[in-house]
Design an enzyme around this catalytic site. Structure first.
Site, PDB file in Angstrom:
ATOM      1  N   GLU A  51      -2.935   5.963   4.459  1.00  0.00           N
ATOM      2  CA  GLU A  51      -2.981   6.456   3.198  1.00  0.00           C
ATOM      3  C   GLU A  51      -4.132   7.497   2.822  1.00  0.00           C
ATOM      4  O   GLU A  51      -3.729   7.984   1.955  1.00  0.00           O
ATOM      5  CB  GLU A  51      -2.628   5.030   2.064  1.00  0.00           C
ATOM      6  N   PHE A 113       1.861 -11.021  -4.348  1.00  0.00           N
ATOM      7  CA  PHE A 113       1.618 -10.266  -3.020  1.00  0.00           C
ATOM      8  C   PHE A 113       1.429  -8.782  -2.982  1.00  0.00           C
ATOM      9  O   PHE A 113       2.137  -8.172  -3.760  1.00  0.00           O
ATOM     10  CB  PHE A 113       2.900 -10.649  -2.071  1.00  0.00           C
ATOM     11  N   GLN A 114       0.129  -8.375  -2.351  1.00  0.00           N
ATOM     12  CA  GLN A 114      -0.021  -6.962  -2.416  1.00  0.00           C
ATOM     13  C   GLN A 114      -0.279  -6.454  -3.910  1.00  0.00           C
ATOM     14  O   GLN A 114      -0.014  -5.105  -4.201  1.00  0.00           O
ATOM     15  CB  GLN A 114       0.891  -6.208  -1.468  1.00  0.00           C
ATOM     16  N   MET A 481     -25.647  14.556  12.374  1.00  0.00           N
ATOM     17  CA  MET A 481     -26.515  14.899  11.173  1.00  0.00           C
ATOM     18  C   MET A 481     -27.348  13.588  11.075  1.00  0.00           C
ATOM     19  O   MET A 481     -28.833  13.864  10.730  1.00  0.00           O
ATOM     20  CB  MET A 481     -25.807  15.406  10.031  1.00  0.00           C
TER      21      MET A 481
END
Length: 576
Positions: A51, A113-114, A481
């Site tokens: 995502e 849930f979620q 870096m």
């Protein structure tokens, strides 16, 4: 006549009306009704592999086109995975609309849930966000989201939609107008301030143009060019503004700041009038703020009033859209030029002589070797093959700075990078978004071996869609870096910066069904890049470069921008 539709279909209808042709996303439980509606919808869904990369890809789409990029994720972990991309878009003023699923309204707050408080979590990392609890509000919310994301100072907007809103039925009525009483955008600039700016510009002896991402966002590249030529002043583009003034323009100096050129930083430090256009006086440009441009008066043009005076006080503030303000300023300058243009002509000629002297004293010079590939050499060859016209998406680190120094951009929206947030893993998914938006262009994803390994899963996305993305890994075996700072400022106490394992490029790309190779010899560099361009579709080129090169010039932390370190420390001769 109103049509009865599900919430999911209403959402898609709104997206079609907004001109959306592509959504970057990843499905999940509560977004299943939306994906079911997508099955018969003309909008293309691009299945990324994470995502976070959906948001980065939406940014790449938006950065390369100026249009709103759209991403989609499910509730809970899907939504929280978007957060880095949302902050990135907020920091760099990129128009993105993120659609997230949420558990059904009756379950919100029950630790279902979620479930996560997406609305609360994203409040501080978006320009605005919504939680839709009434299906009747959905069309208005979606169109408001696009309006807010793309108007004024662009930015990300998130719309959180519970599953029962997707599933519910309502009569869809098209939205004909947007009315947001508390949302004001100042675009025109104050007429009196614009006239005063013209006076200050003609009166200045050492004017200097400091142009940033606001020029790109407002589409003001042509106006900027006319402005720079009217007043014949030296100009720099920030990291976010590269391409706003063509790199081959005679007035263009370089990028300024921490890794900017000597001439750019000395020019800003020595100017008596700094004309700041669409910039925010970022710390990476200013260095020690108290010592920044100490002799200069400041004209600051920005569409966001909160940026005026935030870091550096403006002697003349103008709140407005850069394109409109500069166009009006150009008109006033043209009208007043006959009486004013010769006022300080000798001083201006001396100023240009000084700028050219600084450029000659310490030019940005790439390093070359016959035995190993220097990182700067890699960027020079990418520049040569792209000729200022290819889209280059960079990740974050040393390669990003070398790319900014040595790759020319003669148009805006060719240079994509995570400027404000510095998000490693950005380069490859942003290139994917740009490739979908610009199928006729070559897209380089110039990445380090660190950031690349954060986004390796997106090789599957490239292969899946046959994208014409050329991934060039600048592989120095380090988090470069961080190693540079540890080497220069922490007594070379290198800790947790060596990347000891890296996949075989040919096998890795081959596993996904396209070509990859690794090169180490300078003689192979040009043929390898030419092969990457010739080969249709995706290509992975792993370039092993000198492991201990540092990016110079460099402004150390806490130093003024004219206190640059121009090269590696010279060894001290010890008497025998």
């Amino acid at each position: 006549m109103a049509t009865l539709m599900s919430g999911a279909k209403i959402l898609l209808e709104c997206l079609v009306r907004e001109g959306v042709d592509c959504i970057f996303g990843y499905p999940g439980g509560v977004t299943l009704p939306l994906y079911d509606a997508m099955y018969e919808n003309p909008i293309r869904h691009v299945l990324v592999r994470h995502e976070q990369n959906a948001c980065f890809a939406a940014e790449g789409y938006a950065r390369s086109t100026g249009r709103v990029g759209v991403c989609c994720a499910t509730s809970g972990p899907g939504a929280t995975n978007l957060v880095t991309g949302l902050v990135d878009a907020l920091m760099d003023s990129i128009p993105v609309v993120a659609i997230t699923g949420q558990v059904s309204t009756g379950l919100i707050g029950s630790d279902a849930f979620q479930e996560a408080d997406t609305f609360g979590i994203t409040r501080s990392c978006t320009k605005h966000n919504y939680l839709v609890k009434n299906i009747g509000d959905l069309p208005q919310v979606i169109h408001e989201a696009f309006h807010i994301a793309s108007s004024g100072r662009p930015g990300p907007v998130l719309v959180d939609i519970p599953k029962d809103i997707f599933q519910g039925q309502a009569h869809y009525v098209p939205v004909s107008s947007i009315h947001l009483p508390g949302y004001k955008v100042f675009t025109e600039g104050h007429t009196g301030q614009i006239r005063r700016a013209a006076q200050m510009i003609w009166q200045a002896e050492r004017p200097f143009v400091y142009a940033g991402g606001g020029i790109v966002a407002s589409g003001a590249s042509a106006e900027l060019r006319e402005f720079v030529e009217l007043i014949d002043a030296p100009a720099v583009n920030t990291l976010m503004g590269l391409g706003a003034l063509p790199a081959d323009h005679p007035n263009f100096i370089s990028m300024p700041g921490m890794h900017g050129s000597y001439a750019a930083n000395m020019g800003m430090s020595g100017s008596d009038l700094l004309i700041a256009l669409g910039v925010r006086f970022d710390d990476r440009v200013t260095g020690r703020l108290a010592a920044f441009a100490p002799h200069a008066k400041v004209i600051h043009v920005d569409i966001d009033p909160s940026e005026i005076g935030k870091n550096r006080a403006a002697d003349l503030p103008i709140v407005g859209d850069c394109k409109r303000v500069i166009a009006r300023l150009n008109k006033v300058l043209t009208e007043t030029a006959p009486a004013e243009a010769g006022r300080n002509s000798e001083a201006r000629r001396n100023w240009w002589r000084q700028i050219r002297q600084w450029k000659e004293e310490h030019p940005l010079t790439p390093a070359f070797s016959t035995t190993e590939i220097k990182p700067q050499h890699l960027m020079v060859e990418i520049d040569r093959i792209s000729n200022g016209r290819a889209i280059v998406s960079a990740d974050v680190g040393q390669h990003q700075m070398w790319a900014a120094q040595f790759i020319r951009f003669n148009e805006p929206r060719l240079w994509l990078n995570s400027g404000g947030l510095g998000s490693m893993g950005f380069g490859l998914p942003a290139a994917i978004g740009a490739a979908f938006a610009n199928p006729d262009k070559i897209v380089f994803a110039v990445v380090g071996d660190g950031g690349f390994q954060m986004s390796i899963p997106e090789l599957a996305t490239m292969a899946n869609y046959g994208l014409n993305v050329k991934v060039v890994v600048m592989n120095n075996g380090y988090l470069g870096m961080v190693r540079q700072w540890q080497s220069l400022f922490y007594n070379n106490r290198l800790c947790a910066v060596e990347l000891e394992a890296f996949p075989d490029a040919a096998k890795l790309a081959g596993a996904y069904g396209f070509t990859g190779r690794t090169i180490e010899s300078p003689a192979d560099l040009v043929p390898a890049l030419q092969e990457a361009i010739r080969e249709p579709g995706p290509y992975l080129l792993n370039v092993r470069v000198s492991p201990n090169e540092n990016v110079y010039p460099m402004v150390p932390a806490g130093a003024a921008i004219n206190e640059m370190v121009l090269g590696p420390p010279k060894p001290v001769a010890v008497p025998k």
